[in-house]
Design a protein around this motif. Structure first.
Motif, PDB file in Angstrom:
ATOM      1  N   PRO A  57       0.817  -1.232   0.000  1.00 16.62           N
ATOM      2  CA  PRO A  57       0.000   0.000   0.000  1.00 16.62           C
ATOM      3  C   PRO A  57       0.841   1.267   0.000  1.00 16.62           C
ATOM      4  N   LEU A  58       1.948   1.236   0.748  1.00 18.61           N
ATOM      5  CA  LEU A  58       2.813   2.420   0.756  1.00 18.61           C
ATOM      6  C   LEU A  58       3.454   2.643  -0.616  1.00 18.61           C
ATOM      7  N   GLN A  59       3.887   1.524  -1.229  1.00 20.17           N
ATOM      8  CA  GLN A  59       4.464   1.653  -2.569  1.00 20.17           C
ATOM      9  C   GLN A  59       3.427   2.177  -3.573  1.00 20.17           C
ATOM     10  N   TRP A  60       2.198   1.685  -3.473  1.00 18.60           N
ATOM     11  CA  TRP A  60       1.137   2.133  -4.395  1.00 18.60           C
ATOM     12  C   TRP A  60       0.864   3.614  -4.225  1.00 18.60           C
ATOM     13  N   LEU A  61       0.785   4.067  -2.934  1.00 23.99           N
ATOM     14  CA  LEU A  61       0.551   5.490  -2.694  1.00 23.99           C
ATOM     15  C   LEU A  61       1.725   6.340  -3.180  1.00 23.99           C
ATOM     16  N   ALA A  62       2.925   5.846  -3.010  1.00 25.95           N
ATOM     17  CA  ALA A  62       4.079   6.611  -3.470  1.00 25.95           C
ATOM     18  C   ALA A  62       4.164   6.652  -5.004  1.00 25.95           C
ATOM     19  N   TRP A  63       3.628   5.643  -5.687  1.00 22.81           N
ATOM     20  CA  TRP A  63       3.692   5.568  -7.147  1.00 22.81           C
ATOM     21  C   TRP A  63       2.620   6.416  -7.831  1.00 22.81           C
ATOM     22  N   GLN A  64       1.550   6.744  -7.130  1.00 24.96           N
ATOM     23  CA  GLN A  64       0.446   7.467  -7.754  1.00 24.96           C
ATOM     24  C   GLN A  64       0.834   8.839  -8.292  1.00 24.96           C
ATOM     25  N   PRO A  65       1.560   9.678  -7.570  1.00 32.70           N
ATOM     26  CA  PRO A  65       1.962  10.975  -8.173  1.00 32.70           C
ATOM     27  C   PRO A  65       2.815  10.815  -9.438  1.00 32.70           C
ATOM     28  N   VAL A  66       3.747   9.849  -9.386  1.00 33.69           N
ATOM     29  CA  VAL A  66       4.572   9.620 -10.574  1.00 33.69           C
ATOM     30  C   VAL A  66       3.707   9.137 -11.737  1.00 33.69           C
ATOM     31  N   ARG A  67       2.777   8.236 -11.442  1.00 32.85           N
ATOM     32  CA  ARG A  67       1.892   7.720 -12.491  1.00 32.85           C
ATOM     33  C   ARG A  67       1.008   8.823 -13.060  1.00 32.85           C
ATOM     34  N   ALA A  68       0.512   9.695 -12.169  1.00 35.49           N
ATOM     35  CA  ALA A  68      -0.333  10.789 -12.635  1.00 35.49           C
ATOM     36  C   ALA A  68       0.450  11.737 -13.554  1.00 35.49           C
ATOM     37  N   VAL A  69       1.699  12.013 -13.174  1.00 31.03           N
ATOM     38  CA  VAL A  69       2.521  12.892 -14.009  1.00 31.03           C
ATOM     39  C   VAL A  69       2.787  12.242 -15.365  1.00 31.03           C
TER      40      VAL A  69
END
Length: 307
Positions: A57-69
């Motif tokens: 879950p922490l990795q998923w939350l950390a990946w979301q801003p990068v994915r959005a960009v």
């Protein structure tokens, strides 16, 4: 001093334990053992799986801003590509539309040229092909300019026809160009023959008629046998037009009780508003035999008296 504030631990110089070098060696050996054991027997695989599951879950939350960009950048790039594709498609469509218009124009010109070739084979009078360049600048006349003149042997008064019928007559000749007055001009007249009845008359141009111009049979008696849809051709009595060329078709006949003459309206068969390729014929008068000399009145009277 209260008893609970006293430090009851032994001083540091009384402590005994492994030295830092011993701890380093111990920890290095332990790390080496764990590495070998994990490589050989996978002893830490359950622990690694549990830690990865707990940290997902922490990795998923950390990946979301990068994915959005990345998705935003990809969307902007795809939108720009789509706009460029649309612009390129519009350019190609415009080019194809121009080519299609040119192809249709060429097809129409080819059809007209084929019709002119068939007409040339049917005509006995010599003639030459010409192209209509533009209309004259005078808005009160119905005249066009063709690309044949004195250098091509065009003579004043030469008949001009297209594949459907008589178009007009050459009224002015220049070295490289010629001016053609259309049949619908107010000053133009042509002798015609009613094919159904064989009656001869004269058709005059009527630029005020509907659809931009027409023709009218003037000075025709009200009891004359003229009907709608009658075909009018050249009679050949004027010494200019060869006989039998289609001229017009009767569209309306008005007979009035208060007038001696009938109003007969005709529609030209030639393309008076859209002719592109035409045929300039040689005037018929150049092929006719010369007229006999006119006998003076005195000689005619003397000859009649001798009889």
């Amino acid at each position: 001093m209260p008893p609970d504030t006293l430090d009851r631990t032994a001083p540091s110089f009384f402590r005994h334990g492994p030295s830092p070098q011993s701890r380093l060696v111990l920890y290095a050996a332990l790390a080496l053992f764990l590495m070998v054991a994990d490589a050989r027997f996978r002893v830490t695989e359950p622990l690694r799986t549990a830690v990865a599951t707990a940290l997902y879950p922490l990795q998923w939350l950390a990946w979301q801003p990068v994915r959005a960009v990345e998705e935003g950048a990809g969307y902007v790039q795809s939108l720009q590509q789509a706009r460029e594709s649309v612009q390129e498609a519009e350019k190609q469509m415009a080019q194809m539309a121009v080519r299609l218009g040119q192809a249709e124009q060429l097809a129409r010109e080819n059809a007209q040229l084929r019709e002119l070739l068939e007409l040339r084979q049917r005509l006995s009078a010599p003639g030459q092909a010409a192209q209509v360049l533009y209309d004259t600048a005078d808005p009160y006349t119905r005249r066009v300019i063709v690309d044949r003149g004195q250098t091509a042997g065009v003579e004043p008064g030469s008949p001009v026809v297209d594949a459907l019928g008589v178009l007009g007559q050459v009224t002015r000749v220049y070295p490289m160009l010629s001016e053609v007055t259309l049949l619908i001009d107010r000053d133009q007249a042509i002798p015609v023959l009613n094919v159904r009845t064989g009656a001869r008359s004269v058709a005059y141009g009527d630029p005020t008629a509907a659809q931009g111009g027409g023709m009218e049979l003037r000075f025709t008696p009200g009891n004359a046998d003229v009907q709608e849809d009658d075909l009018l051709t050249t009679s050949g009595v004027d010494g200019v037009y060869p006989p039998g060329l289609p001229v017009a078709r009767v569209t309306r006949v008005e007979r009035r009780a208060d007038s001696t003459f009938a109003r007969i309206y005709c529609e030209p068969l030639a393309r008076v508003h859209g002719a592109r390729h035409v045929m300039v014929l040689k005037p018929l008068a150049t092929d006719l035999p010369e007229r006999p000399p006119v006998e003076p009145p005195a000689q005619r009277k003397g000859r009649e008296a001798r009889k």
